[in-house]
Each structure stands twice: as structure tokens, then as C-alpha cells.
Design an enzyme around this catalytic site. Structure first.
Site, PDB file in Angstrom:
ATOM      1  N   ALA A  73       5.055  31.411 -31.940  1.00 21.87           N
ATOM      2  CA  ALA A  73       3.935  30.546 -32.341  1.00 21.87           C
ATOM      3  C   ALA A  73       4.393  29.110 -32.571  1.00 21.87           C
ATOM      4  O   ALA A  73       3.890  28.418 -33.443  1.00 21.87           O
ATOM      5  CB  ALA A  73       3.286  31.103 -33.604  1.00 21.87           C
ATOM      6  N   ALA A  74       5.358  28.671 -31.765  1.00 23.18           N
ATOM      7  CA  ALA A  74       5.916  27.338 -31.992  1.00 23.18           C
ATOM      8  C   ALA A  74       5.255  26.257 -31.151  1.00 23.18           C
ATOM      9  O   ALA A  74       5.355  25.077 -31.458  1.00 23.18           O
ATOM     10  CB  ALA A  74       7.418  27.351 -31.710  1.00 23.18           C
ATOM     11  N   ALA A  85     -42.390  28.188 -74.195  1.00 26.17           N
ATOM     12  CA  ALA A  85     -42.352  27.335 -73.004  1.00 26.17           C
ATOM     13  C   ALA A  85     -41.951  25.922 -73.398  1.00 26.17           C
ATOM     14  O   ALA A  85     -42.405  25.393 -74.417  1.00 26.17           O
ATOM     15  CB  ALA A  85     -43.708  27.328 -72.327  1.00 26.17           C
ATOM     16  N   LYS A 108      -2.276  25.201 -31.687  1.00 26.79           N
ATOM     17  CA  LYS A 108      -3.228  26.152 -31.092  1.00 26.79           C
ATOM     18  C   LYS A 108      -3.462  27.383 -31.960  1.00 26.79           C
ATOM     19  O   LYS A 108      -4.609  27.787 -32.165  1.00 26.79           O
ATOM     20  CB  LYS A 108      -2.720  26.562 -29.709  1.00 26.79           C
ATOM     21  N   GLN A 115      11.870  26.767 -34.524  1.00 27.70           N
ATOM     22  CA  GLN A 115      12.233  26.305 -33.181  1.00 27.70           C
ATOM     23  C   GLN A 115      11.762  24.854 -33.103  1.00 27.70           C
ATOM     24  O   GLN A 115      10.641  24.566 -32.699  1.00 27.70           O
ATOM     25  CB  GLN A 115      11.525  27.163 -32.113  1.00 27.70           C
ATOM     26  N   LYS A 149     -24.263  30.530 -61.201  1.00 27.92           N
ATOM     27  CA  LYS A 149     -22.842  30.240 -61.010  1.00 27.92           C
ATOM     28  C   LYS A 149     -22.028  30.838 -62.143  1.00 27.92           C
ATOM     29  O   LYS A 149     -22.373  30.659 -63.315  1.00 27.92           O
ATOM     30  CB  LYS A 149     -22.619  28.721 -60.978  1.00 27.92           C
ATOM     31  N   ARG A 162      -3.257  22.198 -23.886  1.00 24.81           N
ATOM     32  CA  ARG A 162      -4.578  22.255 -23.234  1.00 24.81           C
ATOM     33  C   ARG A 162      -5.745  22.370 -24.229  1.00 24.81           C
ATOM     34  O   ARG A 162      -6.904  22.257 -23.846  1.00 24.81           O
ATOM     35  CB  ARG A 162      -4.613  23.424 -22.237  1.00 24.81           C
ATOM     36  N   ALA A 216     -39.521  30.757 -65.470  1.00 23.87           N
ATOM     37  CA  ALA A 216     -39.434  29.732 -64.427  1.00 23.87           C
ATOM     38  C   ALA A 216     -38.937  28.412 -65.001  1.00 23.87           C
ATOM     39  O   ALA A 216     -39.317  28.017 -66.097  1.00 23.87           O
ATOM     40  CB  ALA A 216     -40.805  29.533 -63.793  1.00 23.87           C
TER      41      ALA A 216
HETATM   42  C1  UD1 Z   1       3.833  33.335 -20.743  1.00 23.56           C
HETATM   43  C2  UD1 Z   1       4.732  34.146 -19.800  1.00 23.56           C
HETATM   44  C3  UD1 Z   1       3.894  34.603 -18.590  1.00 23.56           C
HETATM   45  C4  UD1 Z   1       2.684  35.370 -19.049  1.00 23.56           C
HETATM   46  C5  UD1 Z   1       1.890  34.581 -20.063  1.00 23.56           C
HETATM   47  C6  UD1 Z   1       0.826  35.468 -20.677  1.00 23.56           C
HETATM   48  C7  UD1 Z   1       6.964  33.173 -20.007  1.00 23.56           C
HETATM   49  C8  UD1 Z   1       8.001  32.333 -19.365  1.00 23.56           C
HETATM   50  N1  UD1 Z   1       5.852  33.333 -19.335  1.00 23.56           N
HETATM   51  O1  UD1 Z   1       3.467  32.161 -20.059  1.00 23.56           O
HETATM   52  O2  UD1 Z   1       4.689  35.420 -17.743  1.00 23.56           O
HETATM   53  O3  UD1 Z   1       1.885  35.708 -17.937  1.00 23.56           O
HETATM   54  O4  UD1 Z   1       2.730  34.119 -21.153  1.00 23.56           O
HETATM   55  O5  UD1 Z   1      -0.037  34.720 -21.505  1.00 23.56           O
HETATM   56  O6  UD1 Z   1       7.197  33.710 -21.082  1.00 23.56           O
HETATM   57  N2  UD1 Z   1       6.161  29.513 -27.361  1.00 23.56           N
HETATM   58  C9  UD1 Z   1       7.088  29.197 -28.327  1.00 23.56           C
HETATM   59  N3  UD1 Z   1       8.153  28.428 -27.999  1.00 23.56           N
HETATM   60  C10 UD1 Z   1       8.344  27.974 -26.749  1.00 23.56           C
HETATM   61  C11 UD1 Z   1       7.392  28.301 -25.753  1.00 23.56           C
HETATM   62  C12 UD1 Z   1       6.314  29.076 -26.088  1.00 23.56           C
HETATM   63  O7  UD1 Z   1       6.947  29.604 -29.474  1.00 23.56           O
HETATM   64  O8  UD1 Z   1       9.352  27.282 -26.532  1.00 23.56           O
HETATM   65  C13 UD1 Z   1       5.012  30.334 -27.732  1.00 23.56           C
HETATM   66  C14 UD1 Z   1       3.712  29.608 -27.549  1.00 23.56           C
HETATM   67  O9  UD1 Z   1       3.354  28.923 -28.740  1.00 23.56           O
HETATM   68  C15 UD1 Z   1       2.744  30.744 -27.238  1.00 23.56           C
HETATM   69  C16 UD1 Z   1       3.626  31.774 -26.551  1.00 23.56           C
HETATM   70  O10 UD1 Z   1       4.970  31.445 -26.893  1.00 23.56           O
HETATM   71  O11 UD1 Z   1       2.190  31.330 -28.409  1.00 23.56           O
HETATM   72  C17 UD1 Z   1       3.456  31.784 -25.038  1.00 23.56           C
HETATM   73  O12 UD1 Z   1       3.813  30.518 -24.545  1.00 23.56           O
HETATM   74  P1  UD1 Z   1       3.012  29.840 -23.356  1.00 23.56           P
HETATM   75  O13 UD1 Z   1       3.577  28.502 -23.126  1.00 23.56           O
HETATM   76  O14 UD1 Z   1       1.544  29.940 -23.605  1.00 23.56           O
HETATM   77  O15 UD1 Z   1       3.434  30.796 -22.141  1.00 23.56           O
HETATM   78  P2  UD1 Z   1       2.717  30.894 -20.759  1.00 23.56           P
HETATM   79  O16 UD1 Z   1       3.060  29.716 -19.930  1.00 23.56           O
HETATM   80  O17 UD1 Z   1       1.298  31.208 -20.957  1.00 23.56           O
HETATM   81 CA    CA Z   2      -0.244  31.204 -22.735  1.00 26.53          CA
END
Ligand code: UD1
Ligand code: CA
Length: 455
Positions: free
Chosen positions: A8-9, A428, A21, A79, A356, A14, A385
């Protein structure tokens, strides 16, 4: 021992957002909170979340969800710069202890625990080094493709950007959800390189490496693509909101709840609703709300972290927040029940009444145009009332205590702190500035006792 890593880094470019995100919400909670819940539901012993963008906020959201779901061992791996999914899991490696490591993305909120269970079970049954979830998509553009051998066995994953035309025609994609044997994962992570179009360390390369080493890699092809869809854009966020909502409403209907108009009814998947309860159009139930059996809510009513016992009606245009209502309560239309309020059995709160931080005993009624704040009202008392508990003197809040069977006349001002004894009455328009003895009548401004005719 099952360890879960949530990646989740990333920022999620997009989304076109200042907010990371995984912090965007569907179903009333951040995306990552849904993933944490699924991990908890399959009995994760240890959760390691890889954080980077807005690490502190993401940590707080994950911690809240994980603690709420009962995960005891909660860790965060920083990360600071994002060099890919393989790099993300490398940061988590030092925290891992279990034999099996489940790796998830933080942006897959529809993911269900039953799906993870099937993945982990298959992984164990086949004694694989790694097992991944795949789905078939009509439009697989953008995803990593599953490359299989002539015999159909898994060979490797190729990312869309690195794929040949022939590989791009593969419709089976990597969902980004994996179970790994930790002893196989860690050495492979160390061997990753950045020889790809994005110059990143791809976690997906680990799977090809394992196959090349002669290790077993299994694939569970999942039927429901929508469940595994990662959210990348605001359009997908809205689509997922709608799908998640229909799934939650569907479950409620299956369990015996009537939903008159699913299109305009919103219920978070954290809410529970009892059988034979009817949700009218425009109803919004959120947070940790619990609704009993045989209730009627709406139209256009809102419950936030509310607790309703059985047979409670919350009528049109009413709001109940962080409050509890015992069986048989009748609320609204046009009522507002605010935090800290506890309404006893059969309490009636009518139109334009605000309550409240107050406790009302069984059978108490406040049917019209009233403010009750920081008050206690005994059983079977009637609030006329236009009554106001004047609880604020400009500096401090004070309590109003009203006994049982009290009759508060229309337009009474109760200047707190003040106590009205059991069985007392106010005339009242009274302004009550001093305590009222039980079974007495007070009237006037300021209110004075009216002697009883025979005394
Ligand atoms: C990734 C997969 C792809 C798969 C897709 C499914 C890889 C290389 N590719 O691509 O095969 O079809 O997911 O949705 O793994 N994240 C980090 N650190 C990073 C990069 C990403 O924590 O350095 C996290 C992102 O925040 C995200 C998740 O990893 O929650 C996936 O990363 P994202 O960049 O969305 O991968 P995709 O390009 O979608
Ligand atoms: Ca993705």
C-alpha cells in the site's frame, strides 16, 4: 502461522488526487480497510503493511481496521521510494515469521475472505512454493498475463508493457494476490532485477523464477473478475461503490430484510440488520450501526453508529448518530438523535425534536419541537411542545434531571443545572430556575410553586 503482507505504498497516480489511493473510501471505509478485514476474516496472525505515500495516514487507517478486526500482530514496513511490487515485499521480509505468506494489494476492496481461504487451502493441499489467483477478462489490457506451457502448466507472468503481441492476446491475468512459502519467497526476492520496461523490481518475476528452479507454482482461476478488480481511477471507485453496495444489500435481502428501493438505499457492509426490518427509499445506514428485527427505517433516514433494538421505527427525515434506541421506540418524522443518547423501551420522539447526550426512561415522550441536551428523563414522563433544556450558560454545559411521570408543560425552559422531581408538573411557558420537589406544580417566570388547594 499465516502472515499477510498488504502492499500500500503507491500514490495511485491515475486517481489524480492528493490523497493516497488506498485511503479513498468505498462503502464508508478506506479501500485498504476492506482488504484488512478480509485478511482478518481468514485468521491472519500477523499483518505487515508496506507504506510509503502518506505513510502516517495509511498506517492509521490500517491500524484502526486491523485492531477493530482483532488482528494482534500489526507491523508497518516503510518503502520510502517505490521501486515496484518486488521491492515492496522486500521491505516487509524482515517482519515475516510464518510458513505461509499471503501477499495482497491495498486497492482490492471487494476481495472476500472465502476467496483467500480457497487460495491458501489450494496452496497447502498442492504443497506449492507459490500459488496465485488469476481471472479471465474480456479486456485484459494493462494487467500482467499468465503465460502457460503447452501442457497448460503455469510458466511465468509477463506485464502488459513487457509483453509481445502474442502474449497480449492472453485473456488470463494475474490478480496480484499470492500465497508464498516463506522459505521459497525470501531467497527469490533477493534475486530480482530491474530488467523490464518500468525499471522496477517485479514481484511477479518471483513466480517465473520458482518454476525455473523446478518448484511448484499453482494457479487458482477465479470466476468473479469484479471481486478481484483493483481500483485505479475515480470511475472505478464509483463503479465499485455501486457493486459493493448491491452485494451488501443482496446479503441483507437474503437474510430477510426488505429493501424497498435498492437503488437509493445505502448500507455499509459493517452494518447488521435483523429480519423483517424494512428499509424505505433514501435510507443510509453506516458505520457500526446495528438494527434489530421488525424495524422500519425511512424514507430518507440516516443511522450512523446507531444501535436499534427490535420493533423501532425511525421515520422520514430523521438522523440517529452514536445513540441507542430500545425496543418499540418511535422516532420522527424530522427528529435528530445525537451522540450519547439512550432511549428506553417505547420512547416517542416526534417532529423537530433534538436529543443530545440524554437518557430517556421507558415510555417517555417528547413529541414536538423540543431540545433535550445533557438531560435525564424518567420513565413515562411527557415533555410538552417547545420545551428547551437550557444546558449551556455560555461557559459550561449543565445537566437537567427530570424524574418519572413528570409532566413538562408546553414551552417550558429548564435552566440547568436543575432537577424536577417524580410526578411534578410545570405550567405552560414556565422558566424553571430552581429544583422542583416531587408531585408539585410550578408556573411562571421564574417558576414558583402553586400550593395544592387542600394544603
Ligand atoms: C500488478 C501486477 C500485475 C497484476 C496487477 C493486478 C506487478 C509487477 N504487476 O500490476 O501483474 O496484473 O497488479 O492488479 O506486480 N505498490 C507498492 N510499492 C511499489 C509498487 C506498488 O506498495 O513500489 C503497491 C501499490 O500501492 C498497489 C499494489 O502494490 O497497492 C499494486 O501496484 P500497482 O502499481 O497497482 O501494480 P499494477 O501495475 O497494477
Ligand atoms: Ca493496480
Amino acid at each position: 502461522m499465516l502472515d499477510v503482507v498488504i502492499m500500500a505504498a503507491g500514490l495511485g497516480t491515475r486517481m489524480k488526487s492528493r490523497t493516497a489511493k488506498v485511503l479513498h473510501a468505498v462503502g464508508g471505509r478506506p479501500l485498504v480497510a476492506h482488504v484488512v478485514r478480509a485478511a482478518a476474516a481468514i485468521g491472519a496472525d500477523r499483518l505487515v503493511t508496506v507504506v510509503g505515500h502518506q505513510a502516517e495516514s495509511v498506517e492509521a487507517a490500517v491500524r484502526r481496521a486491523a485492531e477493530g478486526a482483532g488482528i494482534r500482530s500489526i507491523h508497518f514496513a516503510l518503502q520510502a521510494e517505490q521501486f515496484g511490487t518486488g521491492h515492496a515485499v522486500q521491505q516487509a521480509a524482515g517482519y515475516l515469521e510464518g510458513d505461509t505468506v499471503l501477499v495482497l494489494s491495498g486497492d482490492v476492496p471487494m476481495l472476500e475472505a472465502t476467496t483467500l481461504r480457497a487460495l491458501v487451502d489450494c496452496h497447502a493441499l498442492e504443497t506449492n512454493a507459490a500459488t496465485l489467483l488469476s481471472v479471465r477478462l474480456a479486456d485484459p489490457a494493462g494487467y500482467g498475463r499468465i503465460v502457460r506451457s503447452a501442457s497448460g502448466s503455469f510458466e511465468r507472468i509477463v506485464e502488459h508493457r513487457d509483453a509481445t503481441e502474442a502474449e497480449r492476446s492472453i485473456d488470463e491475468i494475474n490478480a496480484g494476490i499470492y500465497a508464498f512459502d516463506r522459505a521459497k519467497l525470501l531467497p527469490a526476492l533477493g534475486r530480482l532485477s530491474t530488467g523490464n520496461d518500468q525499471g522496477e523490481y517485479y514481484l511477479t518475476d518471483v513466480l517465473g523464477m520458482l518454476v525455473a528452479d523446478g518448484d511448484r507454482v499453482g494457479v487458482v482461476c477465479h470466476g468473479d473478475a469484479a471481486e478481484l478488480a483493483g481500483i485505479n481511477t475515480r470511475r472505478e471507485l464509483a463503479e465499485t461503490e455501486a457493486r459493493l453496495k448491491l452485494r451488501t444489500l443482496g446479503r441483507l435481502m437474503d437474510s430477510g430484510v426488505t429493501i424497498v428501493d435498492p437503488l437509493t438505499t445505502y448500507v455499509d457492509d459493517t452494518v447488521t440488520v435483523g429480519r423483517d426490518t424494512v428499509l424505505h427509499p433514501g435510507t443510509v445506514l453506516s458505520g457500526d450501526s446495528v438494527v434489530g428485527e421488525g424495524c422500519e427505517i425511512g424514507p430518507n433516514a440516516q443511522l450512523v453508529d446507531a444501535r436499534l433494538a427490535d420493533d423501532v421505527h425511525v421515520r422520514a427525515m430523521s438522523v440517529v448518530e452514536k445513540a441507542s434506541i430500545a425496543a418499540g421506540g418511535r422516532i420522527g418524522p424530522f427528529a435528530r438523535i445525537r451522540p450519547g443518547t439512550e432511549l428506553g423501551a417505547g420512547v416517542h420522539i416526534g417532529n423537530f425534536v433534538e436529543v443530545k447526550n440524554s437518557v430517556l426512561g421507558a415510555g417517555a415522550k417528547a413529541n414536538h419541537l423540543t431540545y433535550l441536551g445533557d438531560a435525564e428523563v424518567g420513565a413515562n414522563s411527557n415533555i410538552g411542545a417547545g420545551t428547551v433544556t437550557c444546558n449551556y450558560d455560555g461557559k459550561n454545559k449543565h445537566r437537567t434531571t427530570i424524574g418519572e411521570r413528570v409532566y413538562i408543560g408546553s414551552d417550558t425552559m429548564l435552566v440547568a443545572p436543575v432537577t424536577v422531581g417524580d410526578g411534578a408538573k410545570t405550567g405552560a411557558g414556565s422558566v424553571v430556575t430552581k429544583d422542583v420537589e416531587p408531585d408539585t406544580l410550578v408556573v411562571g417566570v421564574p417558576a414558583r410553586v402553586v400550593p395544592k388547594p387542600n394544603s
